[in-house]
Design a protein around this motif. Structure first.
Motif, PDB file in Angstrom:
ATOM      1  N   VAL A  48      52.580  62.938 -70.953  1.00  0.00           N
ATOM      2  CA  VAL A  48      52.700  61.739 -70.138  1.00  0.00           C
ATOM      3  C   VAL A  48      53.320  62.191 -68.822  1.00  0.00           C
ATOM      4  O   VAL A  48      54.321  62.891 -68.816  1.00  0.00           O
ATOM      5  N   PHE A  49      52.682  61.848 -67.702  1.00  0.00           N
ATOM      6  CA  PHE A  49      53.112  62.450 -66.440  1.00  0.00           C
ATOM      7  C   PHE A  49      53.539  61.402 -65.425  1.00  0.00           C
ATOM      8  O   PHE A  49      53.275  60.207 -65.562  1.00  0.00           O
ATOM      9  N   SER A  50      54.232  61.888 -64.374  1.00  0.00           N
ATOM     10  CA  SER A  50      54.611  61.025 -63.263  1.00  0.00           C
ATOM     11  C   SER A  50      54.628  61.853 -61.991  1.00  0.00           C
ATOM     12  O   SER A  50      54.865  63.065 -62.024  1.00  0.00           O
ATOM     13  N   LEU A  51      54.368  61.206 -60.879  1.00  0.00           N
ATOM     14  CA  LEU A  51      54.418  61.885 -59.597  1.00  0.00           C
ATOM     15  C   LEU A  51      55.864  62.211 -59.251  1.00  0.00           C
ATOM     16  O   LEU A  51      56.770  61.394 -59.435  1.00  0.00           O
ATOM     17  N   ASN A  52      56.079  63.439 -58.791  1.00  0.00           N
ATOM     18  CA  ASN A  52      57.391  63.912 -58.357  1.00  0.00           C
ATOM     19  C   ASN A  52      58.430  63.913 -59.482  1.00  0.00           C
ATOM     20  O   ASN A  52      59.632  63.904 -59.214  1.00  0.00           O
TER      21      ASN A  52
END
Length: 361
Positions: A48-52
């Motif tokens: 599960v990813f997120s920007l920055n």
């Protein structure tokens, strides 16, 4: 077989140069890497990813909260587990960060199913495609100069891509400059290659219609997210008035979000995002809801391939190379199409050395 535990690792993968879109500045991509372990030694992986690298601690908390739904469960009951979690989220909302975590856990659980049966998930999902069309999405950003855009576009062609996407501004005051930049890229790649443009929600209804008209001479395959995604009426107006296809859907949650787009006639091409849609369980439903209208999956290139291969109306996957540095397996590109892996599960695994290298916290 029973799921015994959930293990997590945290990474931040740097981007060579800061990326600018109409609504984002991106310096790196952060992710919680997930491994579902079973009592038979088989494990499933996802992320599960997120920007920055934002929200990773929140993701971690939600994973811990959802953990009891998986422990001691048969991974083959993946759809029932999904439904149980979906129902449990009703009081707090069935969208946002919780769905992102549910999506990642669902992908990992399906990965176990494929590995346990020694079958690619593409086969399990009923797929018959060995190749899925793709387009280069890891470049042609908003703040690049026209010279840089043209050079990168030519480089994509040299890599074997037959299509690519550039980010543009949908603001009225930037219209002339936007068209000049699109014209330059089209001139650099020639008429035979596919060019997509993404306005990242930066226009109004009026300017989006003007932009669509101005883009027609450059044979643009679609104009993506021309207005705010919450303005379904506005998206519908633009879709009905535009004489080039309108693409949208990456920011909606679950089949309900996709169905709302469809009911509003708010796009021509649907772009469900594996992390927001609800994982493989819900992605299959979402594609079926809009069939036979075209679907092109958003991001998550490696993990989207298997479901794209199985959905007859899935016309392409977005090629975003952000997570290739932590994968053991490469994405194989042949004449503008990606090879659907025949390895068990979704076909991709994390490289432990790379995970250690990019580890944070």
């Amino acid at each position: 077989m029973r799921i015994t535990d959930i293990y997590c690792a945290y990474v931040a993968i740097p981007i060579e140069k800061p990326i600018q879109t109409a609504i984002h500045t991106i310096n790196n991509v952060g992710a919680v890497l997930i491994r579902l372990q079973t009592d038979q030694g088989i494990h499933g992986e996802s992320y599960v990813f997120s920007l920055n690298g934002r929200w990773l601690k929140v993701y971690d908390s939600i994973i811990r909260e959802l953990r009891p739904h998986y422990i001691d469960q048969n991974p083959f009951a993946v759809s029932s587990i999904w439904q149980d979690i979906w129902a449990s989220l009703n009081p707090v909302g069935q969208s946002g960060l919780a769905i992102s975590v549910l999506s990642a856990l669902d992908v990992a659980c399906w990965d176990i199913v494929g590995k346990a049966t020694e079958q690619p998930l593409a086969n399990i999902f009923g797929g018959g495609k060995n190749l899925v069309p793709t387009y280069a999405s890891g470049g042609l950003w908003l703040k690049q100069s026209t010279k840089e855009l043209c050079s990168e576009a030519e480089n994509f062609l040299n890599q074997g891509f037959t299509g690519m996407k550039m980010r543009i501004s949908g603001k009225h005051e930037n219209l002339k400059q936007t068209i000049t930049r699109v014209e330059a890229v089209r001139g650099a790649i020639g008429p035979q290659y596919t060019l997509y443009v993404d306005a990242n929600q930066s226009g109004t209804r009026e300017t989006a219609v003007m932009l669509a008209d101005a883009l027609r001479p450059y044979n643009v395959a679609w104009l993506e997210e021309p207005v705010d995604v919450h303005d379904l009426e506005g998206q519908s107006v633009v879709t009905q008035k535009s004489r080039i296809p309108i693409a949208a859907g990456e920011t909606v949650y679950g089949t309900a979000g996709i169905r709302a787009l469809k009911n509003a006639n708010a796009c021509d091409v649907y772009m469900p995002d594996l992390q927001r849609i609800g994982g493989y369980t819900e992605m299959k439903r979402a594609c079926a809801v809009v069939a036979p209208q075209p679907v092109s999956t958003h991001l998550f290139t490696e993990h989207s391939l298997c479901v794209a291969a199985a959905m007859p109306n899935c016309v392409s996957v977005e090629h975003m190379p952000w997570f290739q540095p932590i994968m053991n397996e490469a994405l194989d590109l042949i004449n503008g199409e990606l090879v659907v892996p025949q390895r068990p599960g979704h076909g991709f695994s994390f490289d432990p050395r790379a995970v250690d290298h990019f580890a944070i916290g």
